[in-house]
Every structure is written in structure tokens, then in C-alpha cells.
Motif scaffolding. Structure first.
Motif, PDB file in Angstrom:
ATOM      1  N   LEU A  71       0.937   3.969  -3.029  1.00 53.49           N
ATOM      2  CA  LEU A  71       0.514   5.343  -2.745  1.00 53.49           C
ATOM      3  C   LEU A  71       1.621   6.339  -3.073  1.00 53.49           C
ATOM      4  O   LEU A  71       1.379   7.376  -3.706  1.00 53.49           O
ATOM      5  CB  LEU A  71       0.092   5.465  -1.277  1.00 53.49           C
ATOM      6  N   TRP A  72       2.841   6.033  -2.670  1.00 51.32           N
ATOM      7  CA  TRP A  72       3.990   6.896  -2.945  1.00 51.32           C
ATOM      8  C   TRP A  72       4.157   7.087  -4.460  1.00 51.32           C
ATOM      9  O   TRP A  72       4.378   8.201  -4.941  1.00 51.32           O
ATOM     10  CB  TRP A  72       5.232   6.306  -2.312  1.00 51.32           C
TER      11      TRP A  72
ATOM     12  N   PHE B 236       0.830  -1.205   0.000  1.00 54.53           N
ATOM     13  CA  PHE B 236       0.000   0.000   0.000  1.00 54.53           C
ATOM     14  C   PHE B 236       0.867   1.259   0.000  1.00 54.53           C
ATOM     15  O   PHE B 236       0.626   2.197  -0.776  1.00 54.53           O
ATOM     16  CB  PHE B 236      -0.942  -0.004   1.201  1.00 54.53           C
ATOM     17  N   ALA B 237       1.880   1.277   0.851  1.00 55.85           N
ATOM     18  CA  ALA B 237       2.743   2.455   0.959  1.00 55.85           C
ATOM     19  C   ALA B 237       3.475   2.733  -0.352  1.00 55.85           C
ATOM     20  O   ALA B 237       3.541   3.881  -0.811  1.00 55.85           O
ATOM     21  CB  ALA B 237       3.739   2.278   2.105  1.00 55.85           C
TER      22      ALA B 237
ATOM     23  N   VAL C  11       1.866   6.711  -6.914  1.00 58.13           N
ATOM     24  CA  VAL C  11       0.759   7.477  -7.500  1.00 58.13           C
ATOM     25  C   VAL C  11       0.883   8.953  -7.149  1.00 58.13           C
ATOM     26  O   VAL C  11       0.717   9.824  -8.011  1.00 58.13           O
ATOM     27  CB  VAL C  11      -0.601   6.890  -7.060  1.00 58.13           C
ATOM     28  N   VAL C  12       1.186   9.266  -5.899  1.00 58.67           N
ATOM     29  CA  VAL C  12       1.346  10.665  -5.485  1.00 58.67           C
ATOM     30  C   VAL C  12       2.493  11.308  -6.266  1.00 58.67           C
ATOM     31  O   VAL C  12       2.380  12.459  -6.710  1.00 58.67           O
ATOM     32  CB  VAL C  12       1.557  10.768  -3.960  1.00 58.67           C
TER      33      VAL C  12
END
Length: 120
Positions: free
Chosen positions: A57-58, A53-54, A60-61
Motif C-alpha cells: 500500500l505504501w 499489505f502495508a 502504490v500510494v
């Protein structure tokens, strides 16, 4: 980069991931195929799930901050070489592969390792 710089993927990754998760779940329901000691399965699955998940998310951001498209059917607007992209050509796919390993550990079934291999 040009407007026609879309990668032209054969299978859109979200659909492929869903299909492989359904296949892995179905096989798990039929034959468990444990591969870890029970005491390790859930903690390892949770740790890998958080890492997956981390990383996703990193990644995509980082893409959004760079002003480029995330969906694979849209053309790239810029080449991103910072954040997780310094270390991996496609950290989103890496995060999804780690997610398959997380499911394999959490459910203690080798089927999701097979699905991970098919995904990669």
C-alpha cells in the motif's frame, strides 16, 4: 522519461502471482509440508501478512502521489526515489514476496516458500 519507457515484462506480475498461489494451494492440498511449530504458524503468518499489505500500500500510494503509472505495461512517467523506494528498487515485488512467506507461515506449508522463490 519517454512514452516508450515501459519495462516490457515477460509475465504481468498479477497473473504470475495468481498462477503461483493456485499452484501452491494445489500442492498444499496434496501434501502439507509443515515447517513451523503450530503455535508459531498463525501469528507469524498474520504479522507477515500485515507487513506485506502495508508495504504494498505504501509503495502504490507513493507512486500515485508522484504521478507515475503503477501497472507494469504502462510507461514510467517519473523516477520515484522517496518513500519505500529509498530502500528498495521495487517494494511492490518485495511486498508480494513477503505475502508468499505469509501464506507459507499461515498455512504452515513450505510450498509457498517454493512459490516465493519462483516468483523472485
Amino acid at each position: 522519461m519517454s512514452d516508450d519507457d515501459a519495462p516490457g515484462v515477460a509475465f504481468h506480475p498479477p497473473l504470475l502471482v495468481i498462477a503461483l498461489v493456485v499452484a501452491g494451494w494445489t500442492l498444499w492440498r496434496e501434501a502439507r509440508l509443515p515447517f513451523l511449530p503450530e503455535v508459531l504458524a498463525r501469528p507469524l503468518g498474520a504479522l507477515l501478512g500485515l507487513a506485506s499489505f502495508a508495504l504494498g500500500l505504501w509503495a502504490v500510494v507513493t507512486l500515485l502521489r508522484a504521478g507515475t503509472n503503477v501497472p507494469t505495461h504502462l510507461p514510467a512517467k517519473t523516477l520515484v526515489r522517496r518513500g519505500p523506494y529509498r530502500h528498495s528498487r521495487n517494494p511492490i515485488y518485495l511486498g508480494l514476496a513477503i505475502g508468499f512467506a505469509a501464506l507459507a507461515a499461515w498455512l504452515n506449508t513450505a510450498w509457498f516458500l517454493v512459490m516465493c522463490a519462483l516468483f523472485v
